[in-house]
Design an enzyme around this catalytic site. Structure first.
Site, PDB file in Angstrom:
ATOM      1  N   GLN A 201       0.830  -1.198   0.000  1.00  0.00           N
ATOM      2  CA  GLN A 201       0.000   0.000   0.000  1.00  0.00           C
ATOM      3  C   GLN A 201       0.870   1.256   0.000  1.00  0.00           C
ATOM      4  OE1 GLN A 201      -3.181   0.351  -0.397  1.00  0.00           O
ATOM      5  NE2 GLN A 201      -3.789  -1.799  -0.264  1.00  0.00           N
ATOM      6  N   PHE A 232      -5.380 -12.669  -4.113  1.00  0.00           N
ATOM      7  CA  PHE A 232      -4.528 -11.539  -4.527  1.00  0.00           C
ATOM      8  C   PHE A 232      -3.708 -11.085  -3.323  1.00  0.00           C
ATOM      9  CE2 PHE A 232      -8.534 -11.461  -6.846  1.00  0.00           C
ATOM     10  CZ  PHE A 232      -8.145 -11.434  -8.174  1.00  0.00           C
ATOM     11  N   GLU A 253      -1.730 -16.034  -4.823  1.00  0.00           N
ATOM     12  CA  GLU A 253      -1.163 -14.932  -5.610  1.00  0.00           C
ATOM     13  C   GLU A 253      -0.529 -15.539  -6.856  1.00  0.00           C
ATOM     14  OE1 GLU A 253       0.097 -11.750  -7.294  1.00  0.00           O
ATOM     15  OE2 GLU A 253      -0.915 -11.456  -5.350  1.00  0.00           O
ATOM     16  N   ASP A 280      -3.088 -19.758 -10.515  1.00  0.00           N
ATOM     17  CA  ASP A 280      -4.172 -19.068 -11.204  1.00  0.00           C
ATOM     18  C   ASP A 280      -5.409 -19.099 -10.320  1.00  0.00           C
ATOM     19  OD1 ASP A 280      -6.138 -18.126 -12.853  1.00  0.00           O
ATOM     20  OD2 ASP A 280      -5.650 -19.423 -14.548  1.00  0.00           O
ATOM     21  N   ASP A 301      -8.568  -8.610  -2.972  1.00  0.00           N
ATOM     22  CA  ASP A 301      -7.959  -7.285  -3.121  1.00  0.00           C
ATOM     23  C   ASP A 301      -7.362  -7.187  -4.521  1.00  0.00           C
ATOM     24  OD1 ASP A 301      -6.837  -4.802  -2.762  1.00  0.00           O
ATOM     25  OD2 ASP A 301      -5.275  -5.468  -1.362  1.00  0.00           O
ATOM     26  N   CYS A 328      -9.361  -0.453  -5.076  1.00  0.00           N
ATOM     27  CA  CYS A 328      -8.948   0.913  -5.420  1.00  0.00           C
ATOM     28  C   CYS A 328      -9.803   1.452  -6.565  1.00  0.00           C
ATOM     29  CB  CYS A 328      -7.467   0.952  -5.794  1.00  0.00           C
ATOM     30  SG  CYS A 328      -7.041  -0.125  -7.180  1.00  0.00           S
TER      31      CYS A 328
END
Length: 373
Positions: A201, A232, A253, A280, A301, A328
């Site tokens: 972040q 993620f 991930e 995946d 996320d 985001c």
């Protein structure tokens, strides 16, 4: 947005989030939207990562700075970025001057492809990591610049990320030019390793507030009995931050280096109930009940485009008790959550919060949760 007071910026962003969830998410009964801001005194100089670009734009004078709005080729020459701190700005000014004076900024791999693509400055625990991103592997060209920066500034290190061409772009090579090839960042009770190209972040102070909000949205029982699935997961920061409240954490991930960082971070922080997998996410259904336990809470996320439709469908049909979606981009977040509620009508929007991670910009970070009713 810099001509608008920070509190007014947050009000505008909150109104935008509510509109998106009503219009795209089709939410009739909105929960109260929590707005989590930082200290106004820190509305500048808060970013721990800034990426600068290079472009010759058909002239001998190389432009060094940021891409102009709406353009992938035009770069606006800048000497100072108000969103990073003063030390980072001094590193940028020194690097600019040395890259220009040595001619490295003008060097091309081919007639159309410049050698130097980006310079990224990251901050962790009061020290910095400089990442010179190039289109070709010639680290000897950067060695003098790297050593000069390392001697002059408080750096973890200087690295060269070689992106290459064609398929080579998919797995860039990282070469340490001075110091180490990663940084460390304290986050609450954790100390995290972040490799040069791993995500963290960009607002360290607000990151802890963001993670506290994620934990509230999970609504753990307090009995450490829940299984958490962290999709993620990046370097594992969210799952590791919440591990003390769970029976077990499983992180997924696709980026190999981030998974390696996540495993390192679990060991470094003495966390034994978290494990991380590279793979995946579209194929995760086959692991449930085999390599991982069925989850009680799923955290996602994703990046700005949001979730793949198949993953949205899998989460909804799994009927997990709680889904916590960190985003985001509240437009794609509202879209994905609406689709989950459409597939499984028993899901309802439980909580919605906006964490102001990026004052003086239009960017919005939101945490929303669905619960099975």
């Amino acid at each position: 947005m810099q001509d608008v007071a920070v509190e007014r910026q947050r009000t505008y962003k909150k109104e935008q989030v509510v509109d998106l969830f009503r219009r795209i998410g089709k939410v009739g009964q909105m929960p109260p939207v929590q707005v989590i801001g930082g200290e106004d005194a820190n509305a500048y100089g808060y970013r721990n990562k800034v990426e600068f670009s290079f472009a010759d734009q058909g002239t001998k004078d190389v432009q060094m700075g940021f891409h102009q709005a709406g353009s992938r080729n035009q770069v606006l020459d800048v000497e100072t970025c108000l969103l990073q701190d003063e030390t980072a700005n001094r590193i940028w000014k020194e690097a600019r001057e040395r890259l220009r004076n040595t001619g490295i900024a003008n060097k091309h791999v081919t007639r159309q492809k410049p050698y130097l693509e980006h310079l990224v400055i990251r901050k962790g625990n009061q020290k910095y990591l400089v990442n010179l991103v190039t289109g070709d592997e010639q680290p000897q060209l950067l060695q003098d610049v790297a050593q000069a920066l390392y001697r002059k500034f408080p750096l973890h290190g200087v690295v060269n990320t070689v992106r290459g061409r064609g398929r080579e772009k998919a797995k860039p090579k990282v070469i340490a030019l001075a110091g180490v090839d990663h940084l460390e960042q304290d986050l609450g009770h954790l100390t995290l390793k972040c490799s040069a190209n791993s995500f963290f972040q960009p607002n360290t102070q607000q990151a802890e507030k963001l993670y506290e909000e994620i934990q509230r949205a999970c609504k753990f029982s307090g009995r450490k009995e829940e299984v958490l699935l962290d999709l993620f997961c990046g370097t594992g920061s969210i799952g590791l931050y919440l591990a003390n409240a769970c029976r077990s954490v499983y992180g997924y991930e696709i980026v190999e280096q981030s998974v390696l960082d996540a495993r390192h971070n679990a060991l470094k922080n003495g966390i034994c109930n978290a494990c991380f997998h590279q793979g995946d996410l579209a194929k995760i259904a086959g692991d449930i009940g085999k390599t991982i336990d069925p989850p009680d809470v799923v955290i996602v996320d994703p990046n700005r485009p949001g979730l793949d439709a198949s993953l949205v469908e899998w989460i909804a049909r799994s009927k997990v008790q709680r889904v916590v979606y960190v985003s985001c981009n509240p437009a794609t977040q509202a879209r994905d959550l609406q689709r989950m509620m459409e597939i499984e009508p028993r899901y309802g929007l439980d909580t919605l919060a906006m964490v102001d991670m990026a004052p003086h910009t239009p960017h919005i970070e939101t945490v929303a949760s669905l619960s099975l009713r």
